[in-house]
Design a protein around this motif. Structure first.
Motif, short mmCIF file in Angstrom:
data_model
loop_
_atom_site.label_atom_id
_atom_site.label_comp_id
_atom_site.label_asym_id
_atom_site.label_seq_id
_atom_site.Cartn_x
_atom_site.Cartn_y
_atom_site.Cartn_z
N GLN A 108 -25.92 112.84 -43.36
CA GLN A 108 -26.18 111.41 -43.22
C GLN A 108 -26.81 111.12 -41.87
N VAL A 109 -27.91 110.41 -41.89
CA VAL A 109 -28.55 109.99 -40.64
C VAL A 109 -28.12 108.56 -40.35
N PRO A 110 -27.39 108.31 -39.28
CA PRO A 110 -26.98 106.94 -38.96
C PRO A 110 -28.19 106.03 -38.75
N LEU A 111 -28.01 104.76 -39.00
CA LEU A 111 -29.12 103.81 -38.88
C LEU A 111 -29.68 103.78 -37.47
N GLU A 112 -28.85 104.04 -36.46
CA GLU A 112 -29.33 103.98 -35.08
C GLU A 112 -30.34 105.10 -34.78
N PHE A 113 -30.36 106.16 -35.61
CA PHE A 113 -31.33 107.24 -35.42
C PHE A 113 -32.69 106.92 -36.03
N ILE A 114 -32.76 105.88 -36.85
CA ILE A 114 -34.00 105.54 -37.55
C ILE A 114 -34.98 104.89 -36.58
#
Length: 387
Positions: A316-322
């Motif tokens: 899972q890629v957290p939204l903050e990494f987007i």
């Protein structure tokens, strides 16, 4: 049975009066702010708040219970509306059996049990008000005390190079420090996943939890797990960790290990990849390095596959990494779709594109599907999404 989103490792940065608890934690990380944010924005169902042993935190919880904002469940756990809170404590062990400091997580069913634990702790550490303090008893003695109070005991972020079980705490086996029969689960940490951890056969008997170890509100639920239980209570959590009566950890959601801060071995001077066999950094000539989680697990490897009943680990890629998804844009998404759990798992591409630019929406979907290209982190620096 029902399913519940859970993050069991969230730190308290400050008390309600501004006194430090986790010194490296954000000032906004008060108990009250945490429970509101975890429920209303993150969309979690059950959380573990670490540092509840701090006396002023205990007082804040007691006042919330007096006003009726928080109530105690008969089966253990504190209820804040439809959010369940498991009070916990992170401690550091460094006894005569350890080869380096080890962090562990201790959880309790009620505020009274936490009060009793806090009073006992005050006789065995230097500063009861602060987080992650070194406790001057053996690992096994701490386990016995936790169990005497009906608590749960979980070694924390077990592979990170510093202050962890397999980082430097033991040479080969957890039994060098702990009684394995008094361990309720294993926290993987950000730089390892199930497939990596299951290369160590002695871990096959334990459930894995994937938690955020959040030091700020936005970091809550950067890793989390899904629990299958009848209801979100302490007693049901204990059953789930031990896979009793159909309760279980149903899935783990965590960073791709490449995004973790300690995945690869790097030079301690310039943080470029380092080959220990060569013994010298190709970039700066230093001979000092920080051993990555992947290399440490290779050293410990005793198995080639996971047990058949191991639940899936979903990268899972957290939204903050987007890239491009800043606070204002995230605020718009939350206004429309409610919680981060909904955005990460449920909202279709066409609806995201109605709110945010198509490129950013597509990255969220690629992250959901595991299709982003990543570059590895190490030495305390996160990996990155390759543009």
């Amino acid at each position: 049975m029902n399913t519940y989103y859970s993050d069991l490792h969230i730190h308290i940065g400050r008390t309600r009066t501004g006194k430090p608890v986790k010194i490296t934690g954000a000032k906004s990380l008060t108990f009250t702010n945490i429970i509101e944010h975890a429920r209303n924005e993150k969309g979690l169902n059950i959380i573990g708040i670490i540092d509840c042993h701090s006396p002023e935190v205990i007082l804040e919880i007691a006042e919330l219970m007096e006003t009726g904002d928080v109530i105690e469940h008969s089966e253990g756990g504190l209820q804040f509306g439809d959010l369940t809170i498991i009070p916990g404590s992170e401690l550091e062990i460094y006894d005569e059996n350890c080869h380096g400091p080890i962090h562990v997580l201790c959880y309790f069913a009620t505020l009274d049990k936490m009060k009793s634990f806090s009073m006992w702790l005050s006789n065995h550490l230097k500063n009861i008000t602060l987080s992650s303090q070194r406790i001057y008893v053996s690992g096994r003695e701490l386990q016995l005390k936790v169990k005497e109070l009906g608590g749960l005991f979980i070694p924390a972020h077990v592979f990170t190079p510093f202050k962890s079980l397999f980082g430097k705490g033991v040479i080969h086996s957890l039994t060098e420090v702990f009684d394995k029969n008094l361990i309720d689960g294993i926290e993987l940490g950000l730089s390892a996943d199930t497939a990596m951890a299951d290369q160590i056969k002695e871990l096959h008997e334990f459930s894995y939890v994937t938690n955020s170890d959040a030091h700020s509100l936005k970091k809550i639920a950067r890793e989390y797990h899904v629990l299958q239980m009848a209801e979100p209570t302490f007693n049901e959590l204990e059953k789930a960790l031990h896979a009793i009566d159909g309760r279980k950890v149903k899935a783990n959601y965590g960073l791709d290990p490449l995004l973790g801060k300690y995945h690869q071995t790097v030079c301690s001077q310039c943080f470029t990849p380092f080959d220990p066999e060569k013994g010298v950094c190709n970039h700066c000539g230093s001979t000092k390095y920080i051993k990555g989680v992947a290399d440490r697990i290779t050293e410990l490897k005793t198995a080639s596959s996971s047990p058949v009943n191991r639940p899936p680990y979903i990268h899972q890629v957290p939204l903050e990494f987007i890239s491009g998804l800043g606070p204002k844009m995230l605020g718009k998404l939350l206004d429309h779709f409610g919680t981060e759990m909904a955005i990460l798992h449920e909202v279709p591409l066409e609806k995201l594109e109605q709110i945010i630019p198509a490129k950013t929406a597509e990255m969220i979907i690629k992250a959901r599907e595991g299709k982003l290209s990543l570059s590895a982190g190490g030495g305390g620096k996160y990996g990155k999404i390759a543009e």
